[in-house]
Structure formats: C-alpha cells, structure tokens
Design an enzyme around this catalytic site. Structure first.
Site, mmCIF file in Angstrom:
data_model
loop_
_atom_site.group_PDB
_atom_site.id
_atom_site.type_symbol
_atom_site.label_atom_id
_atom_site.label_comp_id
_atom_site.label_asym_id
_atom_site.label_seq_id
_atom_site.Cartn_x
_atom_site.Cartn_y
_atom_site.Cartn_z
ATOM 1 N N THR A 111 0.865 -1.186 0.000
ATOM 2 C CA THR A 111 0.000 0.000 0.000
ATOM 3 C C THR A 111 0.893 1.225 0.000
ATOM 4 O OG1 THR A 111 -1.769 -1.134 1.196
ATOM 5 C CG2 THR A 111 -1.799 1.267 1.229
ATOM 6 N N LYS A 117 -7.578 0.949 -2.675
ATOM 7 C CA LYS A 117 -7.130 0.588 -1.336
ATOM 8 C C LYS A 117 -7.326 1.764 -0.369
ATOM 9 C CE LYS A 117 -5.327 -1.768 2.024
ATOM 10 N NZ LYS A 117 -3.997 -2.378 2.028
ATOM 11 N N LYS A 164 0.100 5.406 8.450
ATOM 12 C CA LYS A 164 0.772 5.627 7.169
ATOM 13 C C LYS A 164 -0.251 5.648 6.045
ATOM 14 C CE LYS A 164 2.233 2.353 4.769
ATOM 15 N NZ LYS A 164 1.787 1.535 3.593
#
Length: 290
Positions: free
Chosen positions: A97, A172, A240
């Site tokens: 990701t 995502k 993150k």
C-alpha cells in the site's frame, strides 16, 4: 509453472510466497532481513536471492510486498533493484500500500524498460494471507493484468482490475477510509455497552445479525472485549495509510472529516504506546478515559 520472485517476507508476504511455492511455482525470495528469507526457504523450499536484482533474474513475475514508498523504490530501482534483474516482458506486481505518486513513477519506469507493472494492494489481514483468501484491487494495463491474474488468484478470494495504473492504490485508499470509520463505530458501541453494564458478547450476538453487522464486528469483537490487540494490522501502518488518503483527498477535493478525526485517534493510541497494536485498539483509547 512460472518462475516467480517474491520480495518482502513480512506477516503478509511470507505466507503469500508460500502459497505460490505450494502451487508448484518456482519461487525465489528476497528480504532485507536475511534470516527471514532463510526461514522461508527452510519452511517452504525454493531459493533466496541476496539482492532484489539477483532474486528477480529470469523471473516471469515479480511480487513485492514491502513497507512504504521508500521501501518500494529501494527494491525496484538502482543497480541492485528488481528492474535491473528483470527481462523484457516480465511483470512486477506490487502488493504494497503506497502513494499513487510512487506507483505512477514506477509504472513509467517499468514501461520505459519494456516491463509490465501492476499496482495490486491487498486487504484481508494476516489471516487472509495465511488462508489464501485476500482481496486484491488492481490498476494497470489489461493485458498485463490478464497474464498475472492466475498467479494472484492462488492467494486471493477476489482479484479485480479496477482501471488504469494507480486505480488499485486509489481503491485501497477507499478501503482504509471505510475501515477507519467502521472500527471507531464498533469501538464506541462496545465501550457504550460496557459502560451500560451490558454483556458485550450478547450485545454483539444480537446486533451483528442486523444492519450493524460487519467483518470487523464478526472478527474483532471477542479480542476487543478481551483487551487483546495483537491480532491484525498495526496502528503505525494504518496511520501511514490514512496519511496517504488524506494527502490524496487534498489533491482531488474529497472531504474526509471522519477519516481525519480517526487518524488523530490513532495518534492518541500511539501516544499510549500502541503503535504495534492492531487497529481495533481504538477501543483501548476509549477505555483509557475511564
């Protein structure tokens, strides 16, 4: 069967690479911590490379599953990077990701070299990786996706091309945005039930069968009620990811007020020493106020 390189043997990559080897593919692995690569070979067979370049030499498909933008750049580019070891027409499938920016950079670099590149982030957590039932959302050229999909199918329950390069990472982001709000809502519901003197398990047994039900409720409520928060995706990684979501939203004009708020709640969890707790630890933050 295909010759495959798998770069990154964390809690997700280790079992994913194992599924490929078990399916009969010729798998070579690389991990920055050599001991993990050695442990994988001991557990699954296959071989290991000492650099991404050496691991990807002759590979038809290269899978990456690392930590962040900088990690991905480091394993893909440079003299020791994966691109340097890949033959023309080979494909790199990135399961990390990361930001849409680094995806765009690497897609262009791969294209210039005659390589295929897919952004293919995953969802389903460690259990999904171990059981081979991940959800994979992909971006990239359709012929490249069509060739790589049978490989990804080995460790997924659904694998879908959403659109052109970058579409997988954007999907995502949508996934992480949805999870953030769901986990906060579940945490508040369980906290409210506790404060009201109710049996949390009984409450979930009832409400999970109605409109409040969710994967998070089904799979996390017991560990949350038991004050156990080492069962999934870590808070540090979630922050993150949410940071990427918020930066991208500022660029495309999307409004993410709940996501921004929950990101700050996760910051509170980090201050409690919970950076490595799983994302359901939002409940622990609420309990800290008791």
């Amino acid at each position: 069967m295909a010759k495959i390189a798998f770069l990154g043997l964390g809690v997700m990559g280790f079992p994913m690479a194992g599924h490929l080897q078990a399916a009969g593919h010729d798998v070579t692995v690389f991990n920055r911590t050599t001991a993990k690569a050695e442990a994988w070979v001991a557990a699954h067979g296959g071989t290991m490379g000492t650099t991404p370049h050496k691991a990807t030499d002759g590979a038809e498909f290269v899978m990456t599953c690392v930590g962040n933008d900088d990690d991905l750049r480091s394993v893909c580019t440079g003299e020791d990077g994966a691109f340097a070891g890949m033959s023309k027409s080979a494909t790199l499938v990135d399961h990390t990701t990361v930001s849409a920016k680094v995806t765009s950079e690497l897609y262009a670099a791969a294209k210039d070299q005659g390589l295929g590149f897919l952004d293919a982030p995953i969802s389903g957590g460690q259990a999904g990786a171990e059981n081979g039932v991940l959800s994979i959302m992909c971006g990239g050229d359709k012929p490249v996706y069509d060739a790589a999909e049978p490989i990804m199918h080995i460790y997924s329950k659904i694998c879908r091309r959403i659109g052109a390069s970058g579409a997988g990472q954007l999907t995502k982001m949508s996934n992480q945005i949805a999870i953030a709000g769901l986990v906060q809502g579940l945490s508040e519901a369980l906290h409210f039930a506790e404060r009201a003197g109710l049996d949390g398990g009984a409450v979930v047994e009832v409400i999970s069968q109605g409109a409040a039900g969710s994967w998070q409720m089904d799979n996390r409520y017991e560990t949350m009620l038991g004050d156990h928060f080492d069962h999934g995706f870590a808070v540090d990684w979630m922050r993150k990811d949410l940071g990427i979501c918020l930066v991208t939203a500022s660029e495309n004009g999307a409004s993410l007020p709940v996501t921004a708020l929950v990101d700050q709640f996760y910051k509170d969890v980090q201050k409690l020493g919970g950076g490595r707790w799983d994302t359901s630890s939002l409940l622990k933050r609420l309990r800290a106020f008791d």
